[in-house]
Design an enzyme around this catalytic site. Structure first.
Site, PDB file in Angstrom:
ATOM      1  N   ARG A   1      44.134  40.960  40.883  1.00  0.00           N
ATOM      2  CA  ARG A   1      44.656  42.238  41.361  1.00  0.00           C
ATOM      3  C   ARG A   1      44.281  43.326  40.367  1.00  0.00           C
ATOM      4  O   ARG A   1      44.301  43.108  39.152  1.00  0.00           O
ATOM      5  CB  ARG A   1      46.189  42.185  41.521  1.00  0.00           C
ATOM      6  CG  ARG A   1      46.656  41.382  42.733  1.00  0.00           C
ATOM      7  CD  ARG A   1      46.362  42.170  43.999  1.00  0.00           C
ATOM      8  NE  ARG A   1      46.824  41.509  45.211  1.00  0.00           N
ATOM      9  CZ  ARG A   1      46.085  40.712  45.967  1.00  0.00           C
ATOM     10  NH1 ARG A   1      44.841  40.433  45.619  1.00  0.00           N
ATOM     11  NH2 ARG A   1      46.567  40.187  47.068  1.00  0.00           N
TER      12      ARG A   1
ATOM     13  N   HIS B   1      36.187  44.745  45.734  1.00  0.00           N
ATOM     14  CA  HIS B   1      37.280  43.871  46.191  1.00  0.00           C
ATOM     15  C   HIS B   1      36.767  42.938  47.292  1.00  0.00           C
ATOM     16  O   HIS B   1      37.346  42.819  48.375  1.00  0.00           O
ATOM     17  CB  HIS B   1      38.470  44.686  46.698  1.00  0.00           C
ATOM     18  CG  HIS B   1      39.768  43.929  46.641  1.00  0.00           C
ATOM     19  ND1 HIS B   1      40.967  44.527  46.327  1.00  0.00           N
ATOM     20  CD2 HIS B   1      40.058  42.615  46.862  1.00  0.00           C
ATOM     21  CE1 HIS B   1      41.942  43.623  46.361  1.00  0.00           C
ATOM     22  NE2 HIS B   1      41.405  42.459  46.680  1.00  0.00           N
TER      23      HIS B   1
END
Length: 304
Positions: A219, A267
């Site tokens: 994350r 991502h």
């Protein structure tokens, strides 16, 4: 349901269930299951017959961020396809740092013919922060490639072929023994900002790669990007591969884009593919209705 490209999720879920993309009215009694990604705060609280919440992504911080979250079970996504994508990404980036990909790309650009010394994989220690389903799968793959693998987690995990560390007491020994740090932690209040300068400066500085490397596919808010840049610029950190960022999309003005020793991906390490994730969700719903226990449940206190 809510989520990334919701129409595809709708089509696949509708093959076995009655599905709506949004609740019908302020309180919809017809919704038993919610399949969500970054749902609006308070939305789920208004579903009086909600039984289970399913996360579209591997993480659940986007669900737990809702201050009005109802007290029903939350199920994490665990699927072979998602795990395979993450293992591929981690192996790719670890091998690229190990086999000096950034150096060779720079040499190609400058037309330099030079072969630097190459340490064997067994001399390089890869440390994985986070030994959940994704971390364990990545650890097994890296061990099979011949790397020395360390693992660190909040709670103790034992794995064959992996030297395990846990808790605050185990963090410094883990970092001191690590040449390539792979971050696969969940985002919780305890882990937010954990990858800061104090962590990076404890990585092994005298290892066979000429300096430690960082791979973050967990994350973005686990890392402090100003600290990563500082560590790169003062030599504390040799290289970094970053798939996640404090704010996404990564701002065009971010110096990470152009840094010569940073590899950026958007991502994309392990994209949630509904074609592979819907069937496990539907199977869980059917099992739950038969009275069977749900799998991959989230511990709300732990945050994952």
């Amino acid at each position: 349901m809510t989520g990334m490209h919701p129409q595809r999720w709708y089509e696949l879920l509708s093959q076995e269930r009655d599905v709506v993309l949004e609740p019908e009215g302020p309180e919809d009694p017809g919704i038993d299951y919610a399949v969500v990604w970054k749902q609006p705060p308070g939305l789920l609280k208004r579903l009086p017959n909600l039984k289970v919440i399913f996360s579209i992504g591997a993480g659940v911080d986007h669900i737990l961020a809702d201050p009005e979250l109802p007290d029903v079970p939350i199920v994490r996504v665990v699927a072979d396809n998602l795990t395979q994508h993450m293992v591929e990404y981690v192996a790719w980036r670890v091998l690229d740092h190990h086999r000096q990909g950034m150096l060779y790309r720079a040499q190609q650009r400058d037309k330099i013919w030079h072969e630097p010394p190459q340490p064997p994989a067994e001399a390089v220690s890869v440390g994985i922060m986070g030994l959940g389903a994704l971390g364990q799968a990545a650890a097994k793959a890296l061990h099979a490639l011949g790397f020395s693998v360390n693992g660190w987690s909040r709670r103790e995990h034992r794995m064959e072929g992996v030297r395990s560390f846990s808790g605050e007491a185990g963090l410094t020994p883990f970092l001191n023994a690590t040449d390539i740090l792979v971050v696969l932690l969940p985002l919780t209040p305890a882990t937010e900002g954990i990858i800061d300068y104090s962590v990076l400066e404890r990585l092994r500085s005298d290892g066979p790669l000429g300096g430690p490397c960082l791979v973050n596919a967990g994350r973005g808010r686990l890392q402090r990007e100003a600290d990563i840049l500082r560590a790169l610029d003062d030599g504390t950190l040799k290289e970094a591969s970053l798939d996640v960022f404090e704010r996404e999309p990564l701002a065009r003005a971010s110096p990470l884009w152009a840094h010569p020793r940073v590899f950026v991906t958007p991502h994309a390490a392990a994209t949630s593919d509904p074609a592979h994730l819907v069937q496990p969700m539907l199977a869980q719903m059917a099992a739950f209705e038969r009275g069977e226990n749900l799998k991959n449940l989230v511990d709300r206190k732990a945050g994952y």
